[in-house]
Each structure stands twice: as structure tokens, then as C-alpha cells.
Design a protein around this motif. Structure first.
Motif, PDB file in Angstrom:
ATOM      1  N   HIS A   1       0.838  -1.212   0.000  1.00 13.00           N
ATOM      2  CA  HIS A   1       0.000   0.000   0.000  1.00 13.00           C
ATOM      3  C   HIS A   1       0.867   1.255   0.000  1.00 13.00           C
ATOM      4  N   TRP A   2       1.951   1.220   0.786  1.00 13.84           N
ATOM      5  CA  TRP A   2       2.868   2.364   0.852  1.00 13.84           C
ATOM      6  C   TRP A   2       3.440   2.687  -0.530  1.00 13.84           C
ATOM      7  N   SER A   3       3.804   1.673  -1.292  1.00 12.68           N
ATOM      8  CA  SER A   3       4.381   1.896  -2.622  1.00 12.68           C
ATOM      9  C   SER A   3       3.361   2.463  -3.592  1.00 12.68           C
ATOM     10  N   LEU A   4       2.135   2.023  -3.477  1.00  9.77           N
ATOM     11  CA  LEU A   4       1.101   2.465  -4.419  1.00  9.77           C
ATOM     12  C   LEU A   4       0.514   3.826  -4.090  1.00  9.77           C
ATOM     13  N   ARG A   5       0.352   4.133  -2.819  1.00  6.42           N
ATOM     14  CA  ARG A   5      -0.334   5.367  -2.413  1.00  6.42           C
ATOM     15  C   ARG A   5       0.590   6.443  -1.832  1.00  6.42           C
ATOM     16  N   GLY A   6       1.794   6.056  -1.382  1.00  8.60           N
ATOM     17  CA  GLY A   6       2.680   7.036  -0.748  1.00  8.60           C
ATOM     18  C   GLY A   6       2.416   7.185   0.742  1.00  8.60           C
TER      19      GLY A   6
ATOM     20  N   PRO B   1      -7.959   1.029   0.050  1.00  6.63           N
ATOM     21  CA  PRO B   1      -8.077   0.024  -1.008  1.00  6.63           C
ATOM     22  C   PRO B   1      -8.959   0.541  -2.144  1.00  6.63           C
ATOM     23  N   ASN B   2      -8.883  -0.118  -3.271  1.00  6.03           N
ATOM     24  CA  ASN B   2      -9.588   0.373  -4.453  1.00  6.03           C
ATOM     25  C   ASN B   2     -11.107   0.327  -4.325  1.00  6.03           C
ATOM     26  N   ASP B   3     -11.664  -0.427  -3.382  1.00  7.14           N
ATOM     27  CA  ASP B   3     -13.113  -0.476  -3.227  1.00  7.14           C
ATOM     28  C   ASP B   3     -13.619   0.311  -2.011  1.00  7.14           C
ATOM     29  N   TRP B   4     -12.767   1.100  -1.400  1.00  7.15           N
ATOM     30  CA  TRP B   4     -13.125   1.902  -0.218  1.00  7.15           C
ATOM     31  C   TRP B   4     -13.763   3.211  -0.655  1.00  7.15           C
TER      32      TRP B   4
END
Length: 173
Positions: free
Chosen positions: A60-65, A88-91
Motif C-alpha cells: 500500500h505504501w508503494s502504491l499510495r505514498g 483500497p480500491n473499493d473503499w
């Protein structure tokens, strides 16, 4: 990706830090407990599922910062759970999440960690409206969200249940 928030947060009793592979064993005390996972993943996880969940939080850290922190108790060095940013993508939006192993409930650790994460969010993610996405029957998490100054924004149907979206205040509580 460039990180948008600090990798480490230190409070009076806790160190919030990036997860490491070996943390899965401590984290499994949360994820293997039916009571603890009732309102989150909905069931206890196997050791392999806990490990994969840990990998997802690291990624998650890599994808969102930004992402969830390992919550390490200073006194014992034990990872008692996770608190941090989660989207997450469905939140329905970026949230402040918390999940501690039952042995650490009732000590104010989730509150201490979540308040620190909220302050970091206010200073490093000022343009993001942070929420907490909570199952409607999770009264303990609803109490914590309110204590953090979050207010109920709306109710939604999610994965066959009623969930609440609490929006966090734009000032520290």
C-alpha cells in the motif's frame, strides 16, 4: 513513489513504523481471532492469509505514498496491531484505520496511535478528507472515531452489511 507521510511516528508508549516480514507472527494474534476480525475481514485468517495481508499493507505504501503502520509497544517490542492510512480500491475514501490484538484492548493504545496518525494526516495530507469506514455494529470503533473528533457522514451498504463513514475533523482532537 515518494512517501507523502513520515515512515515513523513515536508516541509516549508506541513506535509506529513500517511493517517487516517477521511482524506477521505478532499481527496474527489479531488476524487469527474471531472476535477481533468480526467487523473487519469477517473471519479469522490462516497464517498464510495473515502473511499475505501484511504484504498488502507493505505494498500500500508503494502504491499510495502512505499506508498502515505496525504499532510496536515500546516496553515490550511487540507489534500489537496496525494503525494508519488505508485506501483500497473499493473503499469510499482514504481512511484512518486501527486494529489491535485483543490482549491490548482497553489500554488506550489504539486512541494514542490513531491521534498521532490523525495529526500526521493533518500536516502531511491536508487536502485529503480522511474518514474511518466502520461496520455499523462495531461500537468500540465508533466510540474511538467520535473521540477523535470524527462525525458520521453517511451510512452505506458494503459487502452485505451496513457501514458508517465517519469524517475526521480538520483540526487535531
Amino acid at each position: 513513489m515518494t512517501l507523502l507521510v513520515p515512515e515513523h511516528i513515536v508516541t509516549a508508549r508506541l513506535i509506529l513504523r513500517p511493517f517487516r516480514e517477521e511482524d506477521w507472527q505478532d499481527l496474527h494474534h489479531y488476524y487469527s481471532c474471531a472476535e477481533a476480525t468480526t467487523f473487519t475481514v469477517g473471519r479469522p485468517l490462516s497464517e498464510g492469509e495473515t502473511w499475505r495481508t501484511l504484504c498488502g499493507m507493505i505494498g500500500h505504501w508503494s502504491l499510495r505514498g502512505y499506508g498502515p503502520y505496525a504499532v510496536e509497544e515500546k516496553a515490550s517490542g511487540v507489534v500489537v496491531g496496525t494503525v494508519g492510512f488505508w485506501y483500497p480500491n473499493d473503499w469510499p475514501g482514504p481512511e484512518i484505520k486501527w486494529a489491535l490484538a485483543p490482549a491490548y484492548w482497553g489500554r488506550g493504545l489504539a486512541s494514542e496511535a490513531a491521534r498521532a496518525v490523525h495529526r500526521v494526516g493533518l500536516s502531511h495530507l491536508p487536502d485529503i478528507a480522511l474518514i474511518s469506514f466502520i461496520h455499523a455494529q462495531n461500537t468500540a470503533s465508533i466510540r474511538l472515531a467520535r473521540a477523535l473528533g470524527a462525525s458520521l457522514k453517511r451510512e452505506v451498504e458494503f459487502r452485505g452489511a451496513n457501514w458508517h463513514i465517519y469524517e475526521h475533523a480538520k483540526v487535531p482532537q
